[in-house]
Structures are given as structure tokens and as C-alpha cells.
Design a protein around this motif. Structure first.
Motif: not given
Length: 95
Positions: A11-12, A14-17, A94
Motif C-alpha cells: 500500500t501507499d 494513504r493506504g491505497n492498494e 486480505r
């Protein structure tokens, strides 16, 4: 046959996969996966054993065989057989 039932995405901030980092797998259709490998190791396995990896999922408490996992561009894991350059193993849980 190897069955994948869980995925871990990088993830980045910001929590984006972003992409699949690792998967959990087992040789049994009827038990939770306990083995873990990174995406490159799974790609190498599938390249050496075409047709040797599938997803699996639970439906009403029973394990079901899912789709065959394909390698695209030696970099991506996909359950559909198109050449889209992105990871896609369906809706696996996940970890």
C-alpha cells in the motif's frame, strides 16, 4: 496443485492498494492456507507449472475451487486470461 486463498497488497502512504506483495497458499482444497510466498516466487512456480495454481474460497463454510491463476508479462497475477497489466485475484481475503 497449489491453492491460493489470501493475498497481501503493498500500500501507499494513504493506504491505497498498489499491487500484490505476497499470497498464502496450500496444496489442499479443504484447509486454510498456511504457507506464504512473495509474488515473484508464485510467478516462478506458475511459470514452471502451467495450470498448477488456482484460487479457492469458502462458500457457506465449504471450500470451493476457484479460477486458474495466470501470469501476465512475467509481473502480474490474474484469474482472468486477458493481458491486462495489473494484479487481479478476484475478491480473495486480505492478510
Amino acid at each position: 496443485m497449489v491453492y491460493v486463498d489470501k493475498v497481501h497488497y503493498a500500500t501507499d502512504a494513504r493506504g491505497n492498494e498498489l499491487y500484490i506483495a505476497s499470497v498464502k497458499w496450500t496444496n489442499s482444497l479443504h484447509e486454510d492456507a498456511v504457507n506464504q510466498c512473495n509474488k515473484k516466487e508464485m510467478i516462478d512456480f506458475i511459470n514452471a507449472h502451467p495450470g498448477g495454481a488456482k484460487t479457492k474460497y469458502r462458500l457457506y463454510g465449504t471450500w470451493r475451487e476457484g479460477e486458474e491463476i495466470h501470469v501476465v508479462d512475467n509481473s502480474y497475477l490474474r484469474t482472468d486470461n486477458n493481458n491486462t497489466k495489473a494484479d487481479n485475484l478476484g475478491n480473495l481475503p486480505r492478510f
